[in-house]
Scaffold this motif. Structure first.
Motif, PDB file in Angstrom:
ATOM      1  N   GLU A  10       0.864  -1.185   0.000  1.00 23.71           N
ATOM      2  CA  GLU A  10       0.000   0.000   0.000  1.00 23.71           C
ATOM      3  C   GLU A  10       0.905   1.242   0.000  1.00 23.71           C
ATOM      4  N   PRO A  11       1.190   1.790  -1.179  1.00 23.46           N
ATOM      5  CA  PRO A  11       2.230   2.833  -1.308  1.00 23.46           C
ATOM      6  C   PRO A  11       1.777   4.246  -0.981  1.00 23.46           C
ATOM      7  N   ALA A  12       0.964   4.432   0.042  1.00 30.05           N
ATOM      8  CA  ALA A  12       0.465   5.773   0.367  1.00 30.05           C
ATOM      9  C   ALA A  12       1.617   6.715   0.700  1.00 30.05           C
ATOM     10  N   GLU A  13       2.573   6.251   1.499  1.00 30.03           N
ATOM     11  CA  GLU A  13       3.709   7.098   1.885  1.00 30.03           C
ATOM     12  C   GLU A  13       4.535   7.499   0.667  1.00 30.03           C
ATOM     13  N   LEU A  14       4.730   6.546  -0.236  1.00 33.06           N
ATOM     14  CA  LEU A  14       5.522   6.828  -1.437  1.00 33.06           C
ATOM     15  C   LEU A  14       4.820   7.851  -2.325  1.00 33.06           C
ATOM     16  N   LEU A  15       3.519   7.723  -2.488  1.00 35.41           N
ATOM     17  CA  LEU A  15       2.769   8.660  -3.327  1.00 35.41           C
ATOM     18  C   LEU A  15       2.799  10.071  -2.755  1.00 35.41           C
ATOM     19  N   VAL A  16       2.685  10.176  -1.424  1.00 33.68           N
ATOM     20  CA  VAL A  16       2.750  11.493  -0.777  1.00 33.68           C
ATOM     21  C   VAL A  16       4.116  12.120  -0.994  1.00 33.68           C
ATOM     22  N   PHE A  17       5.167  11.316  -0.810  1.00 28.48           N
ATOM     23  CA  PHE A  17       6.518  11.854  -0.968  1.00 28.48           C
ATOM     24  C   PHE A  17       6.796  12.247  -2.416  1.00 28.48           C
ATOM     25  N   LEU A  18       6.348  11.434  -3.366  1.00 25.36           N
ATOM     26  CA  LEU A  18       6.560  11.766  -4.779  1.00 25.36           C
ATOM     27  C   LEU A  18       5.844  13.063  -5.156  1.00 25.36           C
ATOM     28  N   THR A  19       4.681  13.286  -4.556  1.00 24.03           N
ATOM     29  CA  THR A  19       3.956  14.536  -4.794  1.00 24.03           C
ATOM     30  C   THR A  19       4.743  15.727  -4.258  1.00 24.03           C
ATOM     31  N   ILE A  20       5.273  15.564  -3.037  1.00 26.99           N
ATOM     32  CA  ILE A  20       6.053  16.647  -2.420  1.00 26.99           C
ATOM     33  C   ILE A  20       7.322  16.929  -3.220  1.00 26.99           C
ATOM     34  N   SER A  21       8.035  15.863  -3.609  1.00 30.06           N
ATOM     35  CA  SER A  21       9.274  16.044  -4.370  1.00 30.06           C
ATOM     36  C   SER A  21       8.982  16.648  -5.744  1.00 30.06           C
ATOM     37  N   GLY A  22       7.857  16.256  -6.348  1.00 29.91           N
ATOM     38  CA  GLY A  22       7.473  16.839  -7.634  1.00 29.91           C
ATOM     39  C   GLY A  22       7.217  18.325  -7.514  1.00 29.91           C
ATOM     40  N   MET A  23       6.556  18.742  -6.417  1.00 31.30           N
ATOM     41  CA  MET A  23       6.305  20.160  -6.180  1.00 31.30           C
ATOM     42  C   MET A  23       7.618  20.914  -5.948  1.00 31.30           C
ATOM     43  N   TYR A  24       8.566  20.230  -5.275  1.00 34.94           N
ATOM     44  CA  TYR A  24       9.866  20.858  -5.017  1.00 34.94           C
ATOM     45  C   TYR A  24      10.597  21.138  -6.327  1.00 34.94           C
ATOM     46  N   TYR A  25      10.708  20.129  -7.192  1.00 30.25           N
ATOM     47  CA  TYR A  25      11.435  20.308  -8.445  1.00 30.25           C
ATOM     48  C   TYR A  25      10.721  21.281  -9.388  1.00 30.25           C
ATOM     49  N   LEU A  26       9.403  21.355  -9.263  1.00 29.60           N
ATOM     50  CA  LEU A  26       8.668  22.349 -10.042  1.00 29.60           C
ATOM     51  C   LEU A  26       8.984  23.754  -9.531  1.00 29.60           C
ATOM     52  N   GLY A  27       9.105  23.864  -8.199  1.00 27.14           N
ATOM     53  CA  GLY A  27       9.391  25.167  -7.597  1.00 27.14           C
ATOM     54  C   GLY A  27      10.788  25.681  -7.881  1.00 27.14           C
ATOM     55  N   VAL A  28      11.755  24.755  -8.055  1.00 24.59           N
ATOM     56  CA  VAL A  28      13.133  25.190  -8.316  1.00 24.59           C
ATOM     57  C   VAL A  28      13.435  25.299  -9.810  1.00 24.59           C
ATOM     58  N   SER A  29      12.471  24.959 -10.641  1.00 22.60           N
ATOM     59  CA  SER A  29      12.688  25.020 -12.084  1.00 22.60           C
ATOM     60  C   SER A  29      12.853  26.463 -12.544  1.00 22.60           C
ATOM     61  N   LYS A  30      13.456  26.645 -13.701  1.00 17.01           N
ATOM     62  CA  LYS A  30      13.698  27.994 -14.239  1.00 17.01           C
ATOM     63  C   LYS A  30      12.389  28.708 -14.561  1.00 17.01           C
ATOM     64  N   LYS A  31      11.353  27.925 -14.839  1.00 12.16           N
ATOM     65  CA  LYS A  31      10.070  28.519 -15.189  1.00 12.16           C
ATOM     66  C   LYS A  31       9.448  29.250 -14.002  1.00 12.16           C
ATOM     67  N   TYR A  32       9.532  28.654 -12.800  1.00  9.91           N
ATOM     68  CA  TYR A  32       8.898  29.256 -11.619  1.00  9.91           C
ATOM     69  C   TYR A  32       9.923  29.886 -10.667  1.00  9.91           C
ATOM     70  N   ASN A  33      10.991  29.132 -10.347  1.00 10.77           N
ATOM     71  CA  ASN A  33      12.083  29.630  -9.504  1.00 10.77           C
ATOM     72  C   ASN A  33      11.573  30.261  -8.194  1.00 10.77           C
ATOM     73  N   PHE A  34      10.725  29.507  -7.474  1.00 12.50           N
ATOM     74  CA  PHE A  34      10.190  29.993  -6.207  1.00 12.50           C
ATOM     75  C   PHE A  34      11.257  30.018  -5.116  1.00 12.50           C
ATOM     76  N   PHE A  35      12.179  29.047  -5.152  1.00 13.67           N
ATOM     77  CA  PHE A  35      13.238  28.983  -4.140  1.00 13.67           C
ATOM     78  C   PHE A  35      14.459  28.287  -4.732  1.00 13.67           C
ATOM     79  N   GLU A  36      15.575  28.353  -4.003  1.00 17.71           N
ATOM     80  CA  GLU A  36      16.841  27.786  -4.470  1.00 17.71           C
ATOM     81  C   GLU A  36      16.930  26.295  -4.149  1.00 17.71           C
ATOM     82  N   ARG A  37      17.621  25.556  -4.997  1.00 16.38           N
ATOM     83  CA  ARG A  37      17.869  24.140  -4.726  1.00 16.38           C
ATOM     84  C   ARG A  37      18.876  24.004  -3.594  1.00 16.38           C
ATOM     85  N   PHE A  38      18.683  22.977  -2.757  1.00 19.03           N
ATOM     86  CA  PHE A  38      19.682  22.727  -1.724  1.00 19.03           C
ATOM     87  C   PHE A  38      20.661  21.654  -2.213  1.00 19.03           C
ATOM     88  N   ASP A  39      21.850  21.649  -1.622  1.00 16.14           N
ATOM     89  CA  ASP A  39      22.905  20.735  -2.046  1.00 16.14           C
ATOM     90  C   ASP A  39      22.507  19.276  -1.815  1.00 16.14           C
TER      91      ASP A  39
END
Length: 206
Positions: A10-39
Motif C-alpha cells: 500500500e504505497p500511500a507514503e511513497l505517493l505522498v513523498f513523490l507529490t512533495i518532491s514533484g512540487m519541489y522540483y517544479l518550484g526550483v525550475s527555471k520557469k517558476y524559480n520559487f526557491f533555491e535548490r539545496f545541495d
C-alpha cells in the motif's frame, strides 16, 4: 492461539513523498524559480524514496484478540483493533474521477465500529470493480483469492462480530473515522432529462 498473517503493498507514503518532491522540483525550475535548490537534494530524495518504498509494504495479522497492521520493515509501529470494538465488516467499493473524467474504482475491506464509523481498513483481494459506461453503474465481481489471503479472511470471518455487508462510496468518504451510509449499495447517478421531461415536471408542480 490461531494466527494468520498477510503482506499487502500500500504505497500511500511513497505517493505522498513523490507529490512533495514533484512540487519541489517544479518550484526550483527555471520557469517558476520559487526557491533555491539545496545541495545533494537528488541523493536525499533517492534515499527517502527507498525508505517510503519499504514503508509501503504492510503486514496484517488476525488472531483471537483482533486485527492489526504494522509496517513490515518497521514492526514497532502497530495499529490494532479488538474484535469487541468492531460491529461490522464491509466490502466497500470506492469511486472517483481522474483528470480525464474516467471513473476509477477501488476495493476495500473496512471494519466499522459501534458508532458506525470506519475504524480499520485494508485492500480487498476478494472483489474487483469497474465502471460500466453503458449502464452507468459499477460492476463488482468476486475473484479467486490466494491461499494465504483466503486463510486470513477465513479467520476474520469466523468472528461473530464481522457481519458482512457490501457498500459503495466516494473515495474521499472511506477514510478512517468516516461515517458509513448503509443505504448506499449502488453507484448513485442522475439520468439526463430531456426537455419533455422538464415540461412534465413543471405541469405536475402547477
Amino acid at each position: 492461539m490461531l494466527e494468520r498473517n498477510i503482506k499487502l503493498y500500500e504505497p500511500a507514503e511513497l505517493l505522498v513523498f513523490l507529490t512533495i518532491s514533484g512540487m519541489y522540483y517544479l518550484g526550483v525550475s527555471k520557469k517558476y524559480n520559487f526557491f533555491e535548490r539545496f545541495d545533494y537534494d537528488m541523493n536525499v530524495f533517492i534515499i527517502v524514496s527507498v525508505i517510503c518504498l519499504m514503508l509501503g509494504l504492510k503486514k496484517y495479522t488476525a488472531d483471537g484478540r483482533g486485527i492489526s497492521r504494522t509496517y513490515f520493515f518497521l514492526p514497532i509501529h502497530k495499529k490494532t483493533k479488538a474484535w469487541s470494538e468492531i460491529k461490522h465488516m464491509a466490502h466497500i467499493t470506492t469511486h472517483k474521477k481522474d483528470r480525464y473524467g474516467n471513473m476509477i474504482c477501488s476495493n476495500l475491506i473496512c471494519f466499522i465500529d459501534f458508532k458506525d464509523k470506519i475504524c480499520f481498513k485494508m485492500k480487498d483481494k476478494t472483489r474487483k470493480s469497474k465502471f460500466d459506461k453503458k449502464t452507468k453503474s459499477i460492476i463488482t465481481k468476486k475473484i479467486k483469492q490466494s491461499l494465504n489471503y483466503g486463510g486470513f479472511m477465513k479467520l476474520v470471518k469466523s468472528r461473530e462480530e464481522t457481519f458482512e455487508t457490501d457498500l459503495v462510496m466516494r473515495s474521499g468518504k472511506s477514510s478512517i473515522g468516516s461515517k458509513v451510509n448503509y443505504n448506499q449499495t449502488t453507484y448513485p447517478h442522475r439520468e439526463k432529462k430531456s426537455l419533455s421531461d422538464y415540461y412534465k415536471l413543471m405541469k405536475e408542480k402547477i
